[in-house]
Design a protein around this motif. Sequence first.
Motif, mmCIF file in Angstrom:
data_model
loop_
_atom_site.group_PDB
_atom_site.id
_atom_site.type_symbol
_atom_site.label_atom_id
_atom_site.label_comp_id
_atom_site.label_asym_id
_atom_site.label_seq_id
_atom_site.Cartn_x
_atom_site.Cartn_y
_atom_site.Cartn_z
ATOM 1 N N LEU A 19 35.481 44.340 43.728
ATOM 2 C CA LEU A 19 35.851 45.393 44.672
ATOM 3 C C LEU A 19 37.305 45.806 44.492
ATOM 4 O O LEU A 19 37.628 46.999 44.426
ATOM 5 C CB LEU A 19 35.606 44.900 46.099
ATOM 6 C CG LEU A 19 35.757 45.894 47.226
ATOM 7 C CD1 LEU A 19 34.723 47.007 47.117
ATOM 8 C CD2 LEU A 19 35.600 45.177 48.564
ATOM 9 N N LEU A 20 38.185 44.809 44.389
ATOM 10 C CA LEU A 20 39.610 45.096 44.214
ATOM 11 C C LEU A 20 39.890 45.761 42.865
ATOM 12 O O LEU A 20 40.702 46.688 42.780
ATOM 13 C CB LEU A 20 40.431 43.818 44.359
ATOM 14 C CG LEU A 20 40.567 43.265 45.777
ATOM 15 C CD1 LEU A 20 41.240 41.898 45.751
ATOM 16 C CD2 LEU A 20 41.341 44.233 46.665
ATOM 17 N N GLU A 21 39.240 45.285 41.807
ATOM 18 C CA GLU A 21 39.446 45.880 40.478
ATOM 19 C C GLU A 21 39.023 47.342 40.455
ATOM 20 O O GLU A 21 39.729 48.191 39.893
ATOM 21 C CB GLU A 21 38.682 45.103 39.414
ATOM 22 C CG GLU A 21 39.332 43.795 39.033
ATOM 23 C CD GLU A 21 38.510 42.984 38.040
ATOM 24 O OE1 GLU A 21 39.129 42.192 37.305
ATOM 25 O OE2 GLU A 21 37.266 43.127 37.997
ATOM 26 N N LYS A 22 37.890 47.631 41.064
ATOM 27 C CA LYS A 22 37.394 49.012 41.100
ATOM 28 C C LYS A 22 38.347 49.908 41.883
ATOM 29 O O LYS A 22 38.715 50.991 41.425
ATOM 30 C CB LYS A 22 35.993 49.064 41.704
ATOM 31 C CG LYS A 22 35.405 50.456 41.706
ATOM 32 C CD LYS A 22 34.009 50.482 42.289
ATOM 33 C CE LYS A 22 33.506 51.922 42.247
ATOM 34 N NZ LYS A 22 32.500 52.193 43.224
ATOM 35 N N ALA A 23 38.757 49.459 43.063
ATOM 36 C CA ALA A 23 39.674 50.246 43.891
ATOM 37 C C ALA A 23 41.015 50.434 43.184
ATOM 38 O O ALA A 23 41.576 51.535 43.175
ATOM 39 C CB ALA A 23 39.868 49.582 45.251
ATOM 40 N N TRP A 24 41.526 49.373 42.560
ATOM 41 C CA TRP A 24 42.814 49.447 41.872
ATOM 42 C C TRP A 24 42.743 50.406 40.675
ATOM 43 O O TRP A 24 43.657 51.182 40.435
ATOM 44 C CB TRP A 24 43.255 48.059 41.439
ATOM 45 C CG TRP A 24 44.631 48.016 40.847
ATOM 46 C CD1 TRP A 24 44.967 47.641 39.589
ATOM 47 C CD2 TRP A 24 45.859 48.375 41.498
ATOM 48 N NE1 TRP A 24 46.321 47.737 39.406
ATOM 49 C CE2 TRP A 24 46.898 48.184 40.567
ATOM 50 C CE3 TRP A 24 46.175 48.836 42.773
ATOM 51 C CZ2 TRP A 24 48.232 48.439 40.867
ATOM 52 C CZ3 TRP A 24 47.513 49.093 43.075
ATOM 53 C CH2 TRP A 24 48.519 48.889 42.128
ATOM 54 N N SER A 25 41.648 50.351 39.961
ATOM 55 C CA SER A 25 41.443 51.264 38.838
ATOM 56 C C SER A 25 41.406 52.712 39.326
ATOM 57 O O SER A 25 42.008 53.602 38.704
ATOM 58 C CB SER A 25 40.145 50.907 38.116
ATOM 59 O OG SER A 25 39.886 51.823 37.081
ATOM 60 N N ASN A 26 40.721 52.949 40.433
ATOM 61 C CA ASN A 26 40.670 54.295 41.011
ATOM 62 C C ASN A 26 42.049 54.760 41.461
ATOM 63 O O ASN A 26 42.412 55.919 41.257
ATOM 64 C CB ASN A 26 39.697 54.351 42.199
ATOM 65 C CG ASN A 26 38.252 54.290 41.776
ATOM 66 O OD1 ASN A 26 37.919 54.549 40.626
ATOM 67 N ND2 ASN A 26 37.394 53.927 42.707
ATOM 68 N N ILE A 27 42.817 53.866 42.054
ATOM 69 C CA ILE A 27 44.177 54.202 42.503
ATOM 70 C C ILE A 27 45.035 54.609 41.311
ATOM 71 O O ILE A 27 45.758 55.604 41.358
ATOM 72 C CB ILE A 27 44.822 53.017 43.252
ATOM 73 C CG1 ILE A 27 44.135 52.821 44.608
ATOM 74 C CG2 ILE A 27 46.319 53.218 43.431
ATOM 75 C CD1 ILE A 27 44.488 51.506 45.297
ATOM 76 N N GLN A 28 44.949 53.841 40.235
ATOM 77 C CA GLN A 28 45.750 54.153 39.053
ATOM 78 C C GLN A 28 45.341 55.499 38.446
ATOM 79 O O GLN A 28 46.203 56.286 38.042
ATOM 80 C CB GLN A 28 45.637 53.036 38.027
ATOM 81 C CG GLN A 28 46.331 51.762 38.488
ATOM 82 C CD GLN A 28 46.128 50.597 37.546
ATOM 83 O OE1 GLN A 28 45.028 50.375 37.048
ATOM 84 N NE2 GLN A 28 47.190 49.843 37.312
ATOM 85 N N ALA A 29 44.045 55.769 38.386
ATOM 86 C CA ALA A 29 43.567 57.046 37.849
ATOM 87 C C ALA A 29 43.995 58.200 38.753
ATOM 88 O O ALA A 29 44.429 59.256 38.259
ATOM 89 C CB ALA A 29 42.049 57.018 37.702
ATOM 90 N N LEU A 30 43.877 58.007 40.062
ATOM 91 C CA LEU A 30 44.300 59.051 41.000
ATOM 92 C C LEU A 30 45.806 59.300 40.910
ATOM 93 O O LEU A 30 46.255 60.456 40.974
ATOM 94 C CB LEU A 30 43.913 58.672 42.431
ATOM 95 C CG LEU A 30 42.455 58.843 42.805
ATOM 96 C CD1 LEU A 30 42.134 58.112 44.108
ATOM 97 C CD2 LEU A 30 42.100 60.321 42.917
ATOM 98 N N ALA A 31 46.583 58.241 40.772
ATOM 99 C CA ALA A 31 48.038 58.389 40.666
ATOM 100 C C ALA A 31 48.400 59.227 39.440
ATOM 101 O O ALA A 31 49.256 60.122 39.507
ATOM 102 C CB ALA A 31 48.712 57.026 40.606
ATOM 103 N N GLU A 32 47.741 58.953 38.327
ATOM 104 C CA GLU A 32 47.998 59.717 37.098
ATOM 105 C C GLU A 32 47.573 61.179 37.267
ATOM 106 O O GLU A 32 48.297 62.098 36.890
ATOM 107 C CB GLU A 32 47.273 59.072 35.920
ATOM 108 C CG GLU A 32 47.642 59.656 34.576
ATOM 109 C CD GLU A 32 49.113 59.476 34.224
ATOM 110 O OE1 GLU A 32 49.665 60.393 33.586
ATOM 111 O OE2 GLU A 32 49.720 58.452 34.575
ATOM 112 N N ASP A 33 46.404 61.386 37.844
ATOM 113 C CA ASP A 33 45.904 62.745 38.074
ATOM 114 C C ASP A 33 46.809 63.491 39.050
ATOM 115 O O ASP A 33 47.117 64.670 38.848
ATOM 116 C CB ASP A 33 44.463 62.701 38.584
ATOM 117 C CG ASP A 33 43.771 64.052 38.490
ATOM 118 O OD1 ASP A 33 44.013 64.797 37.507
ATOM 119 O OD2 ASP A 33 42.973 64.377 39.401
#
Length: 163
Positions: A94-108
């Motif tokens: 759960l944390l890995e998925k959310a963290w990955s999404n956060i990083q992708a959103l931050a870049e976008d």
Amino acid sequence: MTKKSSDQLIELIQQLEHISGQLNSTLKKEQAVLKLKDSQQLLELSDEKKALVTHLENHTKTTHIFLRNMNINKGLYGFSDALSSLASGGIKTLLEKAWSNIQALAEDNKKLNQINGSIIELNRRHTQRSLDVLRGQASTTTSTYGADGHAANSKVSRNISIA
């Protein structure tokens, strides 16, 4: 990590993900409104964006402090390493998925904000040039690029009374 601390961490990370997603949506709306040149809606989105950025900054600080209090020395900067040291399971996934999404959103979000800023700057320059012509200013500076790729300014002299 205790059950309470892991639940709090999940909540903090999911909230970061949610706020980042809201900011992403607002930046996409801003880009669409910039193309429509609707200044009233742009002002409203600007206020919304400022509030979201402030909320994101505050929540990021809170999460960072929480992680440091959990003995993750680098806080959010060391979160990826901390995730890799967790035992496999639902919480880690759960944390890995959310963290990955956060990083992708931050870049976008960074890219969208840069694009939107470029559109605003271009519109500002066009408006300034139009105002200069209407005011009858004798010279405006235009930029072209030379063979070396550097901007070269040239003076163009026009007077509205002559045109």
